[in-house]
Design a protein around this motif. Structure first.
Motif, PDB file in Angstrom:
ATOM      1  N   PRO A   9      29.329 -44.712   8.800  1.00 13.93           N
ATOM      2  CA  PRO A   9      28.782 -44.096  10.003  1.00 13.93           C
ATOM      3  C   PRO A   9      27.473 -44.723  10.472  1.00 13.93           C
ATOM      4  CG  PRO A   9      28.172 -42.784   8.107  1.00 13.93           C
ATOM      5  CD  PRO A   9      28.975 -43.955   7.579  1.00 13.93           C
ATOM      6  N   HIS A  10      27.380 -44.963  11.761  1.00 16.72           N
ATOM      7  CA  HIS A  10      26.118 -45.024  12.494  1.00 16.72           C
ATOM      8  C   HIS A  10      25.844 -43.558  12.796  1.00 16.72           C
ATOM      9  CE1 HIS A  10      23.865 -46.443  16.344  1.00 16.72           C
ATOM     10  NE2 HIS A  10      23.851 -45.122  16.351  1.00 16.72           N
ATOM     11  N   HIS A  11      24.940 -42.954  12.045  1.00 14.06           N
ATOM     12  CA  HIS A  11      24.852 -41.496  12.052  1.00 14.06           C
ATOM     13  C   HIS A  11      24.122 -40.988  13.292  1.00 14.06           C
ATOM     14  CE1 HIS A  11      21.564 -43.200   9.664  1.00 14.06           C
ATOM     15  NE2 HIS A  11      20.824 -42.284  10.229  1.00 14.06           N
ATOM     16  N   ARG A  12      23.808 -39.693  13.310  1.00 10.03           N
ATOM     17  CA  ARG A  12      23.439 -39.032  14.561  1.00 10.03           C
ATOM     18  C   ARG A  12      22.022 -39.341  15.027  1.00 10.03           C
ATOM     19  NH1 ARG A  12      27.680 -35.670  15.787  1.00 10.03           N
ATOM     20  NH2 ARG A  12      28.828 -34.806  14.017  1.00 10.03           N
ATOM     21  N   SER A  13      21.176 -39.859  14.171  1.00 11.99           N
ATOM     22  CA  SER A  13      19.824 -40.193  14.622  1.00 11.99           C
ATOM     23  C   SER A  13      19.157 -41.126  13.624  1.00 11.99           C
ATOM     24  CB  SER A  13      18.962 -38.938  14.768  1.00 11.99           C
ATOM     25  OG  SER A  13      17.635 -39.288  15.119  1.00 11.99           O
ATOM     26  N   TYR A  14      18.496 -42.146  14.158  1.00 15.19           N
ATOM     27  CA  TYR A  14      17.624 -42.992  13.352  1.00 15.19           C
ATOM     28  C   TYR A  14      16.160 -42.707  13.693  1.00 15.19           C
ATOM     29  CZ  TYR A  14      21.780 -45.601  12.010  1.00 15.19           C
ATOM     30  OH  TYR A  14      23.005 -45.951  11.501  1.00 15.19           O
ATOM     31  N   GLY A  15      15.941 -41.700  14.538  1.00 14.88           N
ATOM     32  CA  GLY A  15      14.599 -41.353  14.977  1.00 14.88           C
ATOM     33  C   GLY A  15      14.245 -39.945  14.574  1.00 14.88           C
ATOM     34  N   HIS A  16      14.157 -39.030  15.561  1.00  8.30           N
ATOM     35  CA  HIS A  16      13.849 -37.633  15.279  1.00  8.30           C
ATOM     36  C   HIS A  16      14.998 -37.016  14.490  1.00  8.30           C
ATOM     37  CE1 HIS A  16      12.118 -33.695  15.771  1.00  8.30           C
ATOM     38  NE2 HIS A  16      13.257 -33.239  16.271  1.00  8.30           N
ATOM     39  N   GLY A  17      14.682 -36.452  13.340  1.00  7.76           N
ATOM     40  CA  GLY A  17      15.723 -35.865  12.517  1.00  7.76           C
ATOM     41  C   GLY A  17      16.548 -36.873  11.740  1.00  7.76           C
ATOM     42  N   ALA A  18      15.997 -38.070  11.512  1.00 14.26           N
ATOM     43  CA  ALA A  18      16.769 -39.102  10.816  1.00 14.26           C
ATOM     44  C   ALA A  18      17.189 -38.667   9.419  1.00 14.26           C
ATOM     45  CB  ALA A  18      15.971 -40.400  10.750  1.00 14.26           C
ATOM     46  N   LEU A  19      16.275 -38.067   8.669  1.00 10.54           N
ATOM     47  CA  LEU A  19      16.622 -37.669   7.303  1.00 10.54           C
ATOM     48  C   LEU A  19      17.718 -36.617   7.293  1.00 10.54           C
ATOM     49  CD1 LEU A  19      13.116 -37.607   5.603  1.00 10.54           C
ATOM     50  CD2 LEU A  19      15.024 -39.138   5.077  1.00 10.54           C
ATOM     51  N   ALA A  20      17.666 -35.686   8.228  1.00  7.41           N
ATOM     52  CA  ALA A  20      18.723 -34.685   8.317  1.00  7.41           C
ATOM     53  C   ALA A  20      20.056 -35.338   8.664  1.00  7.41           C
ATOM     54  CB  ALA A  20      18.350 -33.630   9.350  1.00  7.41           C
ATOM     55  N   ALA A  21      20.011 -36.371   9.517  1.00  7.21           N
ATOM     56  CA  ALA A  21      21.242 -37.071   9.891  1.00  7.21           C
ATOM     57  C   ALA A  21      21.833 -37.808   8.692  1.00  7.21           C
ATOM     58  CB  ALA A  21      20.959 -38.044  11.030  1.00  7.21           C
TER      59      ALA A  21
ATOM     60  N   ASP B  75      19.687 -37.502  23.001  1.00  8.45           N
ATOM     61  CA  ASP B  75      20.368 -37.773  21.734  1.00  8.45           C
ATOM     62  C   ASP B  75      20.796 -39.232  21.646  1.00  8.45           C
ATOM     63  OD1 ASP B  75      22.257 -37.405  23.733  1.00  8.45           O
ATOM     64  OD2 ASP B  75      23.384 -35.844  22.676  1.00  8.45           O
ATOM     65  N   GLY B  76      21.080 -39.861  22.801  1.00  7.45           N
ATOM     66  CA  GLY B  76      21.403 -41.282  22.781  1.00  7.45           C
ATOM     67  C   GLY B  76      20.232 -42.156  22.373  1.00  7.45           C
ATOM     68  N   CYS B  77      19.021 -41.649  22.544  1.00  5.48           N
ATOM     69  CA  CYS B  77      17.804 -42.361  22.121  1.00  5.48           C
ATOM     70  C   CYS B  77      17.226 -41.714  20.869  1.00  5.48           C
ATOM     71  CB  CYS B  77      16.779 -42.379  23.256  1.00  5.48           C
ATOM     72  SG  CYS B  77      15.437 -43.574  23.010  1.00  5.48           S
ATOM     73  N   HIS B  78      18.114 -41.147  20.052  1.00  9.13           N
ATOM     74  CA  HIS B  78      17.759 -40.641  18.725  1.00  9.13           C
ATOM     75  C   HIS B  78      16.761 -39.489  18.780  1.00  9.13           C
ATOM     76  CE1 HIS B  78      19.859 -44.172  17.109  1.00  9.13           C
ATOM     77  NE2 HIS B  78      19.269 -44.817  18.095  1.00  9.13           N
ATOM     78  N   GLY B  79      16.794 -38.736  19.874  1.00 12.17           N
ATOM     79  CA  GLY B  79      15.953 -37.555  19.979  1.00 12.17           C
ATOM     80  C   GLY B  79      14.494 -37.826  20.254  1.00 12.17           C
ATOM     81  N   VAL B  80      14.158 -39.067  20.559  1.00 11.65           N
ATOM     82  CA  VAL B  80      12.762 -39.458  20.789  1.00 11.65           C
ATOM     83  C   VAL B  80      12.595 -39.802  22.270  1.00 11.65           C
ATOM     84  CG1 VAL B  80      10.955 -41.121  20.200  1.00 11.65           C
ATOM     85  CG2 VAL B  80      12.601 -40.376  18.450  1.00 11.65           C
ATOM     86  N   PRO B  81      11.587 -39.242  22.953  1.00 10.98           N
ATOM     87  CA  PRO B  81      11.351 -39.639  24.350  1.00 10.98           C
ATOM     88  C   PRO B  81      11.187 -41.150  24.459  1.00 10.98           C
ATOM     89  CG  PRO B  81      10.055 -37.695  23.820  1.00 10.98           C
ATOM     90  CD  PRO B  81      10.653 -38.169  22.525  1.00 10.98           C
TER      91      PRO B  81
END
Length: 526
Positions: A220-232, A333-339
């Motif tokens: 998986p390219h998981h759901r976030s590499y930014g905000h919430g990365a560890l949870a992803a 979400d497409g930008c990993h939850g980060v503005p």
């Protein structure tokens, strides 16, 4: 012997100590290691390291291998096997509708494909097409394939942002099972890309149960590499554990300022899972910027319905303003939850040469991005300068790490990782920084990837194994590609063989097409 390589420093891919030996090759396989008399042909290996061919665990050469018989971008790096079908989007399995949609959605990764005869629809037919290659002679390097979950979802229910019905989930299960039975090595996802991101955790778990039955792995390219990365990351670990499926984390990194220095937290999460018996590996590229398509940054609701629906929303001023707010204020979400910080977004390529003036420029805001997306029909690729070097270094030292370029070969100014990942590991991180020993690094780039792919006769310099080999000078090997000149080939890497045939000799690409599809014999293990 057909070939004897004399006096090379053998770095065998296990991570164990290197040693000096002659290596004999016969009928495409390593036939003898030690001191031996001459063969029909000899190569002087003194001063050179002899390693197994490198495995690019995350490649985007799905169409490049069919349009470019030379493919020096990878051959010159010592890559002898690429893993395709990444990030949940590729070209099989498809029907006519899905193929057209996928071609438009990932034109930024692979080009529009107007030069390709898409004469396949199933995974097996695509692998057959790779085997035929150019005039029936094959392709530049070997290739394995992951069933792309986003493509499977598009095939089964389109680009709708909703949970799958029971019947749709059954259809996806069958598509995944068919792909694995036809030779795919596992399943990939792109969970910040549509339509893959619309899948719930339970839907993904059910597909991974199928993968586990066939002895494959989930990438998986998981759901976030930014905000919430560890949870992803934790979601993927838990999902794979529940499904009983091997897990390989794609381009594993911790990006954006909020994750600076937090790689040890990720590695602690993985270590805890490994201690409990989880089967986990990961890959990374040795650079800080990421690379993707500009349209991928948009929120998932803006991508619902497929490429034509996205273009319609971009043309509508009200919808475009909603997208801008999601990007710049909320963190899409497409930008990993980060503005989004537009100053970090550099255009690396466009499909239409008329827009070439954008290439190499940082975007100055939403209106520039919107205009380019419309004019170039969602095809622009970008570099996103959001990485952290300390995170990159920490992750590459981990014992389950492998190398993957994530190399997008499209665009006027692609990411240098496409042409430089493997020599950059060997030159910069091994020789210059001493972050890894040469033996460790080759294990990361060859032995461990082959083990993840469960290939019984690749990835090591060992008698009986396929003679997929690379000879390089440890004192001079280096990436030639830079951000300013990304298509410069590496130095210090004179010879590459696939099945005992020179595909690179004395630093020059030969006309040999020794690559084929690498199919795991997958059977339902129930």
């Amino acid at each position: 012997m057909d070939l004897v390589i004399r006096g090379a420093r053998v770095v065998d891919g296990t991570g164990g100590p290197s040693y000096t030996a002659d290596v004999g090759v016969h009928e495409g396989r390593i036939a003898e290691i030690g001191r031996m008399s001459g063969g029909r042909e000899t190569v002087d290996g003194h001063g050179l390291a002899l390693a197994p061919g490198f495995v690019d665990m995350h490649a985007h050469s799905d169409l490049a291998l069919l349009r470019d018989p030379d493919h020096s971008a990878k051959v010159a790096q010592g890559v002898t096997l690429e893993v395709l079908g990444q990030d949940g989007l590729s070209y099989a399995p498809v029907d006519d509708r899905t193929l057209g949609e996928v071609r438009a959605a990932i034109a930024g990764w692979n080009g529009p494909g107007d030069d390709i005869d898409f004469d396949w629809r199933t995974v097996g037919e695509y692998l057959d097409r790779l085997d035929r290659g150019f005039d029936g002679e094959g392709i530049a390097v070997n290739a394995a394939y992951l069933v792309p979950q986003g493509t499977v979802r598009a095939y089964a229910l389109g680009w709708a942002g909703r949970p799958a019905t029971g019947a749709e989930l059954d259809r996806m299960r069958r598509l995944v099972a068919d792909g694995l039975a036809q030779g795919a090595v596992g399943l990939s996802s792109g969970l910040t890309y549509t339509p893959g991101m619309y899948a719930t955790g339970s839907e993904l778990t059910e597909l991974c149960r199928v993968v586990a039955r066939y002895g494959g792995y989930y990438c998986p390219h998981h759901r976030s590499y930014g905000h919430g990365a560890l949870a992803a990351y934790a979601e993927m670990v838990c999902l794979a554990r529940e499904a009983g499926c091997a897990l390989h984390l794609a381009h594993a990194t911790m990006n954006f300022g909020e994750n600076r220095g937090r790689a040890p937290e990720l590695l602690a999460l993985l270590d805890a899972a490994l201690a409990e018996g989880a089967d986990i590996t990961l890959d990374s590229y040795p650079y800080t910027p990421g690379c993707t398509t500009l349209v991928a940054l948009l929120p998932s609701w803006a991508n619902e319905g497929g490429p034509e629906a996205v273009l319609a929303r971009l043309r509508d001023d009200v919808q475009a303003e909603r997208i801008r707010h999601a990007l710049e204020v909320e963190g899409a979400d497409g930008c990993h939850g980060v503005p989004v910080d537009w100053s970090t977004i550099e255009i690396s390529g466009t499909a239409d040469p008329a827009h070439g003036a954008y290439v190499g420029r940082r975007l100055d805001g939403w209106e520039s991005a919107r205009r380019l997306l419309l004019e170039d029909r969602l095809a622009p690729t970008i570099l996103q300068h959001v990485g952290d070097e300390e995170n990159v270094r920490a992750i590459m030292r981990h014992r389950v790490h492998t190398g993957g370029s994530d190399g997008i070969l499209q665009g006027a100014k692609p990411h240098p990782r496409a042409y430089g990942t493997f020599p950059h590991y060997l030159g910069h991180y091994v020789r210059e920084l001493g972050l890894l020993s040469l033996e460790e690094c080759v294990a990361h780039l060859a032995g461990r990837p082959a083990a993840r792919l469960r290939l019984p006769d690749r990835g090591l310099v060992r008698v009986g194994y396929r003679a997929d080999l690379v000879l390089f000078d440890p004192d001079t090997v280096a990436a030639g590609s830079t951000y300013e000149r990304p298509r410069v080939l590496p130095t210090g890497l004179p010879h590459v063989l696939i099945d005992g045939r020179f595909v690179l000799r004395d630093g020059r690409r030969t006309d040999v097409l020794a690559g084929r599809s690498v199919r795991r014999t997958a059977r339902d293990l129930r």
